[in-house]
Design an enzyme around this catalytic site. Structure first.
Site, short mmCIF file in Angstrom:
data_model
loop_
_atom_site.label_atom_id
_atom_site.label_comp_id
_atom_site.label_asym_id
_atom_site.label_seq_id
_atom_site.Cartn_x
_atom_site.Cartn_y
_atom_site.Cartn_z
N PRO A 13 6.19 -8.73 -31.35
CA PRO A 13 5.55 -7.83 -31.42
C PRO A 13 5.96 -6.71 -33.39
O PRO A 13 6.64 -7.88 -34.03
CB PRO A 13 7.01 -6.53 -30.78
CG PRO A 13 7.59 -7.61 -29.29
CD PRO A 13 7.36 -8.91 -30.17
N ASN A 14 5.05 -6.14 -33.17
CA ASN A 14 4.74 -5.65 -34.45
C ASN A 14 4.42 -6.44 -35.48
O ASN A 14 3.58 -6.36 -36.44
CB ASN A 14 6.24 -4.67 -35.04
CG ASN A 14 6.09 -3.74 -33.91
OD1 ASN A 14 5.16 -2.82 -33.95
ND2 ASN A 14 7.26 -3.91 -33.44
N ARG A 21 3.49 -3.35 -43.08
CA ARG A 21 4.59 -2.88 -42.27
C ARG A 21 5.35 -3.28 -43.33
O ARG A 21 6.37 -4.37 -43.51
CB ARG A 21 4.86 -4.04 -40.99
CG ARG A 21 5.78 -3.40 -40.10
CD ARG A 21 6.04 -4.63 -38.76
NE ARG A 21 7.82 -4.40 -38.39
CZ ARG A 21 8.29 -5.81 -37.86
NH1 ARG A 21 7.52 -6.90 -37.77
NH2 ARG A 21 9.24 -4.75 -37.14
N TYR A 26 8.76 -7.54 -44.85
CA TYR A 26 8.61 -8.92 -44.67
C TYR A 26 7.66 -9.22 -45.93
O TYR A 26 6.78 -10.32 -45.00
CB TYR A 26 7.98 -8.59 -44.01
CG TYR A 26 8.86 -8.12 -42.49
CD1 TYR A 26 9.88 -8.44 -41.86
CD2 TYR A 26 8.96 -6.25 -41.84
CE1 TYR A 26 10.70 -8.01 -40.84
CE2 TYR A 26 9.79 -5.70 -40.40
CZ TYR A 26 10.76 -6.62 -40.56
OH TYR A 26 11.35 -6.43 -39.56
N ASN A 77 8.49 -16.53 -33.38
CA ASN A 77 9.15 -15.29 -33.93
C ASN A 77 9.05 -14.13 -33.22
O ASN A 77 8.15 -13.87 -32.19
CB ASN A 77 9.16 -14.91 -35.66
CG ASN A 77 9.18 -14.01 -35.98
OD1 ASN A 77 10.30 -12.93 -35.15
ND2 ASN A 77 8.45 -13.50 -36.91
N ALA A 80 11.06 -7.87 -32.80
CA ALA A 80 12.45 -7.08 -31.88
C ALA A 80 13.23 -8.09 -30.44
O ALA A 80 14.10 -7.85 -30.92
CB ALA A 80 12.02 -6.00 -31.38
N GLU A 101 13.31 -21.46 -33.77
CA GLU A 101 13.27 -19.87 -33.91
C GLU A 101 12.79 -19.40 -35.65
O GLU A 101 13.57 -19.92 -36.52
CB GLU A 101 14.23 -19.39 -33.21
CG GLU A 101 14.59 -17.54 -33.80
CD GLU A 101 16.05 -16.87 -33.17
OE1 GLU A 101 16.66 -17.50 -32.20
OE2 GLU A 101 16.65 -16.18 -33.46
N HIS A 103 11.92 -16.79 -38.49
CA HIS A 103 11.98 -15.74 -39.39
C HIS A 103 12.07 -14.63 -40.23
O HIS A 103 12.47 -15.95 -40.98
CB HIS A 103 13.44 -13.83 -38.94
CG HIS A 103 14.23 -14.35 -37.03
ND1 HIS A 103 13.25 -13.49 -36.36
CD2 HIS A 103 14.64 -15.19 -36.53
CE1 HIS A 103 13.83 -13.49 -35.22
NE2 HIS A 103 14.50 -14.60 -35.42
N LEU A 104 11.36 -14.17 -41.11
CA LEU A 104 10.59 -13.34 -42.73
C LEU A 104 11.76 -13.56 -42.97
O LEU A 104 11.86 -13.48 -43.67
CB LEU A 104 9.64 -12.55 -42.34
CG LEU A 104 7.38 -12.74 -40.81
CD1 LEU A 104 7.61 -12.52 -41.03
CD2 LEU A 104 7.39 -13.93 -42.59
N SER A 105 12.85 -12.23 -42.54
CA SER A 105 14.01 -11.71 -43.14
C SER A 105 14.98 -12.84 -42.83
O SER A 105 14.93 -12.79 -41.70
CB SER A 105 13.60 -10.12 -42.75
OG SER A 105 14.27 -9.84 -41.25
N ARG A 110 21.11 -7.73 -42.37
CA ARG A 110 20.78 -6.30 -42.30
C ARG A 110 20.92 -5.90 -41.00
O ARG A 110 22.81 -5.69 -41.19
CB ARG A 110 19.35 -6.97 -41.13
CG ARG A 110 18.06 -7.81 -42.90
CD ARG A 110 16.61 -7.59 -41.24
NE ARG A 110 15.60 -6.01 -41.35
CZ ARG A 110 14.80 -6.27 -41.43
NH1 ARG A 110 14.00 -7.53 -40.50
NH2 ARG A 110 14.64 -4.49 -41.18
C1 DQA Z 1 12.07 -10.26 -37.25
C2 DQA Z 1 13.19 -10.30 -37.55
C3 DQA Z 1 13.28 -8.52 -36.03
O1 DQA Z 1 14.50 -8.40 -36.64
C4 DQA Z 1 12.29 -7.86 -36.56
O2 DQA Z 1 12.56 -7.14 -35.03
C5 DQA Z 1 10.87 -7.98 -36.42
C6 DQA Z 1 10.59 -9.41 -37.71
C7 DQA Z 1 11.77 -11.07 -38.88
O3 DQA Z 1 10.37 -11.90 -38.86
O4 DQA Z 1 12.07 -10.34 -39.85
O5 DQA Z 1 10.26 -7.49 -35.62
O6 DQA Z 1 11.94 -11.72 -36.36
#
Ligand code: DQA
Length: 148
Positions: A13-14, A21, A26, A77, A80, A101, A103-105, A110
């Site tokens: 998502p997103n 965003r 990100y 990825n 959330a 798995e 994640h960008l961040s 966080r």
């Molecule tokens: C994310 C980290 C998640 O906590 C966040 O909800 C995202 C992006 C990342 O790629 O850093 O949507 O997966």
């Protein structure tokens, strides 16, 4: 000659909003930019990639289930859903397809609610905090893991 490995790349998502965003978190690359880089890397590694994005948990579960017999590995990825989805975790466990798995961040730097991943225990490994390079390293790690 052995047939090429096929890797499924899933964005949750997103992530379709990347570029606009929260760019401080990100980065400024769009999802399309990231996908193009992954396709170039895949060609260099001699593997095939199919890339999908969904904002819907059930759609991601369907894609993971449909990967059986078609893909030898998954890079995901989950966005959330990382922090909430038992369904995605169970799907990955059910299909027994090696999954990385990404994640960008750096989710551990966080908010506390991002520190727990439901996915990590069923993944081969996790890469977090390197922006687009998390995906690129994830793909590379999976290819090495699969022995290609
Ligand atoms: C994310 C980290 C998640 O906590 C966040 O909800 C995202 C992006 C990342 O790629 O850093 O949507 O997966």
């Amino acid at each position: 000659m052995a047939s090429k490995l096929s890797i499924l790349v899933l964005h949750g998502p997103n992530l379709n909003l990347l570029g606009t965003r929260e760019p401080d978190v990100y980065g400024k690359l769009t999802l399309d930019d990231i996908n193009q880089m992954l396709k170039v890397d895949a060609t260099a590694f001699g593997v095939e990639v199919l890339i999908e994005q969904s904002n819907h948990e059930g759609a991601l579960v369907d894609l993971i289930q449909q990967a059986i017999g078609r893909f030898q590995g998954i890079v995901i990825n989950p966005g959330a859903l990382t922090h909430t989805s038992v369904a995605i975790r169970d799907a990955i466990a059910a299909v027994s397809i090696p999954t990385v798995e990404v994640h960008l961040s750096n989710i551990y730097a966080r908010e506390i609610f991002r520190h727990h991943s439901f996915i990590a225990p069923v993944a081969v490994g996790q890469i977090s905090g390197f922006g687009v390079d998390s995906y690129r390293l994830g793909l590379r790690a999976l290819v090495y893991f699969l022995g290609a």
